[in-house]
Scaffold this active site. Structure first.
Site, PDB file in Angstrom:
ATOM      1  N   GLY A 264       0.813  -1.215   0.000  1.00  0.00           N
ATOM      2  CA  GLY A 264       0.000   0.000   0.000  1.00  0.00           C
ATOM      3  C   GLY A 264       0.843   1.259   0.000  1.00  0.00           C
ATOM      4  O   GLY A 264       0.522   2.238  -0.685  1.00  0.00           O
ATOM      5  N   ASP A 265       1.940   1.251   0.758  1.00  0.00           N
ATOM      6  CA  ASP A 265       2.855   2.391   0.772  1.00  0.00           C
ATOM      7  C   ASP A 265       3.466   2.607  -0.605  1.00  0.00           C
ATOM      8  O   ASP A 265       3.594   3.746  -1.071  1.00  0.00           O
ATOM      9  CB  ASP A 265       3.969   2.170   1.794  1.00  0.00           C
ATOM     10  CG  ASP A 265       3.444   2.099   3.214  1.00  0.00           C
ATOM     11  OD1 ASP A 265       2.914   3.109   3.710  1.00  0.00           O
ATOM     12  OD2 ASP A 265       3.562   1.039   3.835  1.00  0.00           O
ATOM     13  N   SER A 266       3.864   1.509  -1.264  1.00  0.00           N
ATOM     14  CA  SER A 266       4.485   1.645  -2.583  1.00  0.00           C
ATOM     15  C   SER A 266       3.479   2.166  -3.601  1.00  0.00           C
ATOM     16  O   SER A 266       3.826   2.981  -4.467  1.00  0.00           O
ATOM     17  CB  SER A 266       5.059   0.300  -3.035  1.00  0.00           C
ATOM     18  OG  SER A 266       4.039  -0.637  -3.330  1.00  0.00           O
TER      19      SER A 266
END
Length: 476
Positions: A256-258
């Site tokens: 999700g961060d990426s």
């Protein structure tokens, strides 16, 4: 060039990675031995590092940071990679510890609960948010995004804002360009907003996304759906669905961060929202295939893959850890036809994964002539990856696959064609590590060259175009 600014909750992630071959006598839990400790930035700090590794643009992290040992270790991990603008915090640095055996987490232990202690945002933090090319809000539910001073600064950010929400976090500010909840987060918020929608089909996801746009008053919502890709809605009209390329193995931690980091970088570069989401889906899939957050190390680089840029190392590690058999095959695969499909399906049946090694465009030209390939390496790889019995595709530049085989070291190398009784050229390479080269039955009369020749004989336009220098493989 203006910076990308990441605002949110910084965590320290610690993986305790070991081996397990037995259970404890007093409980059905594994005994983890030979433990290696691996530390990396987590939360908003991970999003900042992922973004910094993907761009030449400066990345600035604005995050609360306590004054303790965890914070010092986190500062050291960030040094030289992102510029840290710390804001006052108390309560201790949040630390997440995962005990892992191979690719599997056994347990997670959390500690620390930082509390934002702001009256007003420090001038340096306010300035970088105001002057940002784009802002990524990485909300991990620790209170940063609920602080009035932080919200006021985000409402007047200089560039587009991407908000990656958290179940315990604050609602996005209304000026946000794009919010990126996952499927579960979207369902939870939509239900809390009085719009419960049953099911997880595209119709249900689209209805939730529309409800979230109305509820939050934001420009667009992209619901991330794991290996199904993402659905982008602007609140009206048909949503855009961006499918993901299937990933075998890999660690989804940090996906999700990426995704959010890639979307923010694309918007910072001037992309429209749809382009940003498409780029984010591709980036997140590659991130997971390369090992996810766990592949990051303190040097700031990813652990090297077996073959650069193909994401097969996690696949091979998983298959070998389970005692499986790695099968590889290779060729140009220019115009995929029934003969190719038969060979690939048979090759996959010889083991537990199939890696297809394909010649680069320059390599094909050297082998087949200046009019080939008819299809670029990137498109040939996409077509092969779409086959259910192909687990990974590797492009190699050499005229033979000897070098790539030495790096992959498959257990079996399979070739289709009339090689029965002959020693395959790759057999000697395979023998170096005890691998076996084999020949598979081939559908007679099926070849790309034969297809091209038949097309020429049936369509007089092709030879004419080739005479004019505009035939397949010779155009721009």
């Amino acid at each position: 060039m203006k910076p990308l600014v990441v605002v949110g909750d910084a965590l320290l992630d610690v993986d305790l990675v070991g081996t397990a071959s037995r259970l404890t006598p007093d409980a059905p839990v594994p005994v983890v031995e030979d433990v290696e400790t691996r530390e990396r930035p987590g939360g908003a700090a991970l999003a900042a590092v992922v973004a910094a590794q993907a761009t030449d643009r400066e990345v600035v992290l604005v995050a609360p940071l306590a004054d303790d040992e965890g914070a010092e270790r986190l500062r050291a991990l960030l040094a030289g990679r992102v510029r840290l603008v710390a804001v006052p915090a108390a309560g201790g640095t949040a630390v997440k510890r995962r005990v892992r055996v191979g690719d599997h987490s056994v347990v997670r232990i959390d500690s620390g609960s930082p509390t934002v202690t702001l009256g007003e945002l420090p001038a340096e933090a306010a300035d970088v948010i105001r002057d940002a090319a784009a802002v990524l809000v990485a909300d991990y539910g620790r209170g940063t995004t609920a602080d009035p001073a932080v919200r006021a600064a985000l409402a007047t950010a200089g560039g587009p804002v991407v908000w990656d929400p958290h179940p315990r976090g604050a609602d996005p500010v209304p000026s946000v360009r794009l919010v990126t909840p996952n499927g579960a987060e979207a369902a939870r918020v939509a239900a809390a907003a009085g719009v419960p929608v049953d099911g997880d089909g595209l119709a249900a996801v689209g209805a939730r996304a529309e409800a979230l746009i109305r509820h939050w008053g934001v420009g667009a919502v992209a619901v991330t759906l794991g290996d199904r890709g993402a659905l982008l809605s602007y609140g009206e009209g048909a949503p855009m669905v961006v499918p993901a390329v299937p990933v075998t193995g890999g660690d989804p931690c940090g996906a999700g961060d990426s995704f959010a980091a890639a979307a923010a970088l694309a918007l910072a570069a001037g992309a429209v929202t749809g382009e940003a989401v498409a780029a984010a889906v591709a980036f997140a899939g590659d991130f997971v295939a390369r090992g996810g957050a766990a592949a990051w190390d303190a040097s700031g680089a990813r652990e090297p893959n077996v073959v650069a840029d193909d994401g097969v190392s996690a696949l091979l590690a998983r298959v070998r850890a389970a005692g499986g058999t790695v099968v590889a095959t290779g060729g140009c695969f220019d115009l995929l036809h029934a003969g190719h499909v038969a060979t690939l399906r048979a090759a996959r049946g010889l083991g537990d994964c199939l890696v297809v090694c394909i010649n680069s465009d320059d390599s094909v030209r050297r082998l087949k002539g200046p009019s080939r390939p008819l299809v670029t390496a990137a498109d040939r790889a996409r077509v092969l990856e779409a086959l259910a019995f192909v687990d990974a595709v590797v492009v190699f530049e050499e005229d033979t696959p000897a070098h790539v085989l030495d790096r992959l070291r498959p257990d079996v190398w399979a070739k289709g064609g009339d090689y029965a009784g002959a020693d395959l050229p790759e057999a000697a390479v395979l023998r170096q590590w005890g691998g076996q080269a084999v020949v598979l039955p081939y559908l007679d009369g099926h070849s790309t060259t034969a297809l091209v020749e038949r097309s020429r004989s049936k369509d007089p336009v092709l030879p004419m175009l080739r005479e004019l220098g505009a035939g397949p493989g010779t155009g721009p």
